[in-house]
Write an enzyme that holds these catalytic residues in place. Structure first.
Site, PDB file in Angstrom:
ATOM      1  CG  HIS A  79      43.147  21.960  26.193  1.00  0.00           C
ATOM      2  ND1 HIS A  79      41.910  21.812  25.622  1.00  0.00           N
ATOM      3  CD2 HIS A  79      44.025  22.081  25.156  1.00  0.00           C
ATOM      4  CE1 HIS A  79      42.032  21.836  24.293  1.00  0.00           C
ATOM      5  NE2 HIS A  79      43.326  21.990  23.998  1.00  0.00           N
ATOM      6  CD  GLU A 130      34.091  31.390  22.455  1.00  0.00           C
ATOM      7  OE1 GLU A 130      33.273  30.681  21.851  1.00  0.00           O
ATOM      8  OE2 GLU A 130      34.034  31.597  23.691  1.00  0.00           O
ATOM      9  CE1 TYR A 148      41.841  21.219  16.215  1.00  0.00           C
ATOM     10  CE2 TYR A 148      40.831  20.234  18.159  1.00  0.00           C
ATOM     11  CZ  TYR A 148      41.569  21.248  17.569  1.00  0.00           C
ATOM     12  OH  TYR A 148      42.027  22.290  18.337  1.00  0.00           O
TER      13      TYR A 148
END
Length: 368
Positions: free
Chosen positions: A152, A242, A263
């Site tokens: 990320h 999104e 998760y």
């Protein structure tokens, strides 16, 4: 808002061979020719066009390649920064500013080694006249604190209409229990806004200078719409990818609100909505892992003017969203659309995309 309005999947109808490998795929706007423009790439990540018809492609492991034309042998560009090429980190996005013909500036986002971790960074350099090297590379922005692990980083780069620079920074994968994306004094999970000299272009009370918006998870696509507004696509957790319209000072919720689940199951944060936090314009459930983002001008395909294009890393297609029809999704799928990392409109109005599976770049345009 949800991504299940309707889906039209493109069907491959013709393959041809010759000097340029190409195929034809049926779409809502008629048949499109998809042709190979660059190959032999190692995990391509970002694509940028130069004003003379050349183009540049980043490779996540730390290489930058210059192509004089589609199908040409690449030139390996030297002078790059050291990168943290682990997991999702490495050499990431590239920006060719509008004034390149005068400045010859190239901007790169990358993951920078920091102690035992790494952080998202942004830097710039001048491309030499022969295109073989970056001269005087200097970091412009470095996340103040590097997280551990290789997840990320974000991290797209966009030039605003006024010439300032936006950088998307991921939350570094700390998960629903990590609130770095909500901490206004940290860079993780933020859109950063900078002037060309690296000074903050957005300054909000009580925030790290440069923070433009917060509450983002892992934005891997960012672009301006045809009016100059800033948008991102970002990965959700298990579901809930999104599309967001980004405005200064707004909070986009992660990890307090989300449309996906954790998760292994279970609600993330406080649910799907909370006062003071923005709702996505559109979301995908199940996740498609969107990467790259382009708002199409309509230059070659007038029926697609203003539409939103992103790639699917998970399901191997190019997604087209139609804002005039509730963001209904068309899935353009062919053998070439394997794990699409970036989608860009070229200067001639064609749509180019990077395929991680093929290690290649492709050009899509109407069949003539």
């Amino acid at each position: 808002m949800r991504g299940s309005v309707w889906v039209l999947t493109g069907t491959l109808v013709l393959a041809s061979s010759g000097a340029v490998a190409a195929s034809v795929v049926e779409t809502s706007a008629g048949p499109m020719r998809i042709e190979l423009v660059a190959t032999g790439l190692e995990e391509p990540w970002g694509l940028g066009f130069l004003p003379d018809g050349m183009f540049l492609i980043t490779e996540r492991e730390g290489a930058l390649k210059l192509f004089a034309a589609p199908g040409a042998e690449p030139v390996q560009v030297s002078g790059l920064p050291e990168v943290y090429a682990e997991g999702q980190g490495g050499l990431l996005d590239i920006l060719v500013p509008r004034d390149f013909a005068q400045s010859r500036e190239i901007w790169l986002s990358y993951s920078l080694p920091q102690g035992r971790g790494a952080g998202t960074a942004l830097g710039r350099a001048v491309l030499s006249g022969d295109g073989t090297r970056l001269e005087g590379f200097e970091p412009v922005f470095i996340s103040p604190e590097g997280g551990r692990g290789g997840r990320h980083f974000g991290s797209r780069v966009v030039e605003a209409v006024d010439g300032t620079i936006f950088l998307a920074v991921g939350d570094r994968g700390t998960g629903p229990d990590g609130l770095e994306a909500q901490d206004p004094m940290r860079a993780e999970g933020k859109i950063i806004h900078l002037n060309r000299d690296g000074s903050p272009a957005t300054v909000l009370p009580g925030t790290l200078p440069g923070v433009h918006s917060l509450g983002h998870r892992n934005p891997q696509g960012m672009a301006l719409d045809v009016q100059g507004g800033l948008w991102v696509v970002e990965h959700g957790a298990q579901g809930g990818d999104e599309l967001n319209r980004v405005e200064a000072g707004r909070n986009y919720g992660w990890p307090v609100i989300a449309y996906g689940e954790d998760y292994g199951g279970g609600q993330i944060g406080e649910g799907q909505a909370k006062p003071g936090m923005e709702q996505p314009v559109f979301y995908w459930d199940p996740s498609i892992a969107p990467s790259g983002l382009a708002f199409y001008s309509g230059a070659l395909v007038s029926a697609w003017a203003g539409d939103v294009f992103t790639g699917s890393l998970k399901f191997d297609y190019v997604s087209r969203l139609n804002p005039d029809n509730g963001y209904a999704e068309e899935r353009i799928s062919s053998p070439e659309t394997g794990r699409v990392r970036d989608v860009v409109e070229a200067p001639d109005g064609s749509i180019w995309f990077l395929s991680v599976y093929d290690g290649a770049a492709y050009r899509m345009a109407p069949v003539k």
